[in-house]
Every structure is written in structure tokens, then in C-alpha cells.
Design an enzyme around this catalytic site. Structure first.
Site, PDB file in Angstrom:
ATOM      1  CB  THR A 135      -5.079   4.839  -5.341  1.00 40.02           C
ATOM      2  OG1 THR A 135      -5.975   5.368  -4.354  1.00 40.02           O
ATOM      3  CG2 THR A 135      -4.706   5.926  -6.317  1.00 40.02           C
ATOM      4  CB  CYS A 189      -3.286   0.482  -2.492  1.00 38.48           C
ATOM      5  SG  CYS A 189      -3.347   2.195  -3.046  1.00 38.48           S
ATOM      6  CG  ASP A 227      -1.879   1.198   1.258  1.00 41.85           C
ATOM      7  OD1 ASP A 227      -2.343   1.614   0.170  1.00 41.85           O
ATOM      8  OD2 ASP A 227      -2.164   1.732   2.349  1.00 41.85           O
ATOM      9  CB  CYS A 286      -9.497   4.622   0.298  1.00 40.55           C
ATOM     10  SG  CYS A 286      -7.860   5.035   0.965  1.00 40.55           S
TER      11      CYS A 286
HETATM   12  N1  DGL Z   1      -4.792   3.204   0.672  1.00 38.82           N
HETATM   13  C1  DGL Z   1      -4.903   3.736  -0.618  1.00 38.82           C
HETATM   14  C2  DGL Z   1      -6.166   3.350  -1.366  1.00 38.82           C
HETATM   15  O1  DGL Z   1      -6.706   2.346  -1.096  1.00 38.82           O
HETATM   16  C3  DGL Z   1      -4.426   5.090  -0.994  1.00 38.82           C
HETATM   17  C4  DGL Z   1      -4.341   6.247  -0.116  1.00 38.82           C
HETATM   18  C5  DGL Z   1      -3.455   7.300  -0.781  1.00 38.82           C
HETATM   19  O2  DGL Z   1      -2.252   7.056  -0.879  1.00 38.82           O
HETATM   20  O3  DGL Z   1      -3.998   8.343  -1.222  1.00 38.82           O
HETATM   21  O4  DGL Z   1      -6.612   3.994  -2.246  1.00 38.82           O
END
Ligand code: DGL
Length: 261
Positions: A79, A77, A13, A191
């Protein structure tokens, strides 16, 4: 007990959010060897430019694969998954499990037929997420809510410096729609940082909703792919690596060992 080498699972992540996925996998597969890689030098991912971020994710994960030779990589993650999963699968032969917005189960369980997807600005704007809505909304109204701050607030929460209620309330407010006699009843936590804030969300929400965390489903997928393994010599401590080079604070290391979050 036979002496077999445990499977090595790499969990990735941009920060500590992936720990919400890690804790579920660890419960399901306690004896695997875990390496948790947090690209904190690149945090936050949510507001970064796409091309540069894809390149960064490929480089960080490529280096981690070369160093740890995992049997499986979990991109914990949203994103990184919505942006780079296809690129990762094309480049590396190790199996990947991604984390993508749980739109299908949310729409299947929403009685009001009104759902919100709460993610980083990148995740909610990406075509991958919009395609999931086209394919799986099943007639539900699905609102996309991008937050620039919640991942940082979650990092602060876990570090023991929580932000004020009003700041959290402002970020989640757009999820709550009351129209045509139907109120949002399900919010997808799109997220992996956000489940660290679920108790805070509940306490400031204008009405109760289901906060949908995909981590248990991801853990089931990991178990399916790793398959049943003979017992090894018992659990081995997870390793946590920050790309900034910093060492995890003792409190975080305890958290990682005991899932005290
Ligand atoms: N934990 C991440 C996600 O699931 C991203 C958070 C980030 O770095 O903005 O999107």
C-alpha cells in the site's frame, strides 16, 4: 574477521506484515543492522484516504531516516509503495526498495492464464497496480481482489488470536474464478501481511493454487544494492519500533529474532 560497520537497513510497514519481507532479507544479509519500523498508530493503511496517507508515510519515514541514518530503506508494504514510493524517492536521497504486486512473474508462470491479485483495497484500486497489469499481464486474465480485513486477520494470527476459517474463506473467495474452462491457478499476495496467512489460505481454498510471495525477490534486490560487504562482527539484534510507542511483546521479539512465523 575485520571490524567493519554493518550496513543499516530500515524496514518499514504499517504493522507486522513487513516481517515477512524482513525475514528473507535477514537470511540473505545476516550481519546487517536492522531497524524495523511499524506504523501501528496508522494501521490499517488499506482503507485510508490517499493524500493524508502519503503525508503520513513521508513524515514517519522522514523521522526514521533522521534518527537512524540507514544505508537503505525497504518499504515492506504494498500500500505504501504503490502510493508513496515516487514521493519518497523525490524527497530523500537514501536508496529505497519497494514492494509492489508481483504481476509480471505471476502471469509468466500461470498455465491457466488466469491470475488474481489479492491486496488491500487501496493497493488494488491504485493506478500504479493497474499500470502493472497493462504492462505485464501478457494476455492473462488478471482479477483484482481488495480486502478490508485480511491485514487485521494477519495481525491477529501473529498475536496468537487467529480468526475463524469462514472469515478467511470469505475474503479470498473472489480470487477463485472458474470460467471458459480455465481456473485461477496463481494468486499474488499483494500485501505483506498475507504470507502470515498462507497456511490458512491453503486450508480453505476451493482448489490448490500458487500463492506468490514477492519477499525472496525483494531480498535479492536488497543484496544487489547493498553489495558484498566484508564480514562484520556477526549478527546484531534487530530493533523494532512501533509508532504508537508500545514495546514489542516478548513473543514478538522472539519471533523477530528466530523467524518463528
Ligand atoms: N502490509 C501492508 C501492505 O502490504 C498494509 C496493510 C494495511 O495497513 O492495510 O499493503
Amino acid at each position: 574477521m575485520t571490524d567493519v560497520k554493518p550496513a543499516t537497513i530500515l524496514v518499514f510497514d504499517s504493522g507486522v506484515g513487513g516481517l515477512t519481507v524482513f525475514r528473507e532479507i535477514k537470511v540473505a544479509l545476516p550481519d546487517a543492522a536492522y531497524v524495523y519500523v511499524a506504523d501501528d498508530a496508522g494501521f490499517p493503511y488499506g482503507d485510508k484516504l490517499e493524500a493524508a496517507l502519503i503525508e503520513r508515510i513521508l513524515a514517519v519515514i522522514g523521522a526514521a531516516i533522521a534518527q537512524h541514518a540507514p544505508d537503505l530503506v525497504v518499504i515492506a508494504c504494498n500500500t505504501a509503495s504503490t502510493l508513496a514510493l515516487a514521493h519518497l524517492r523525490a524527497k530523500f536521497s537514501v536508496p529505497f526498495v519497494g514492494t509492489v504486486p508481483a504481476i509480471k512473474p505471476a502471469c509468466a508462470q500461470s498455465n491457466a492464464r488466469r491470475v488474481a491479485v489479492l491486496g488491500t483495497r487501496a493497493t488494488v484500486s491504485l493506478e500504479y497496480t493497474r499500470a502493472l497489469i497493462r504492462e505485464f499481464s501478457a494476455g492473462c486474465d488478471v482479477g483484482l481482489v481488495g480486502s478490508s480485513h485480511l491485514a487485521t486477520y494477519a495481525e491477529a494470527e501473529l498475536a496468537g488470536t487467529p480468526v475463524a476459517d469462514d472469515a478467511i474463506k470469505a475474503e479470498i473467495a473472489p480470487c477463485f474464478i472458474d470460467a471458459e474452462g480455465r481456473r485461477t491457478d496463481t494468486v499474488v499476495l499483494a500485501c505483506t501481511h498475507y504470507p502470515l496467512l498462507t497456511a490458512r489460505f491453503r486450508s480453505v481454498a476451493p482448489w490448490p493454487v500458487e500463492w506468490l510471495d514477492p519477499a525472496p525477490a525483494i531480498a535479492r534486490r536488497v543484496v544487489d544494492l547493498i553489495g558484498p560487504r566484508p564480514q562484520s562482527n556477526g549478527p546484531v539484534p534487530a530493533r523494532m519500533i512501533f509508532t504508537s510507542g508500545r514495546a514489542p511483546k516478548p513473543a514478538l521479539a522472539r519471533t523477530l529474532a528466530g523467524f518463528d512465523f
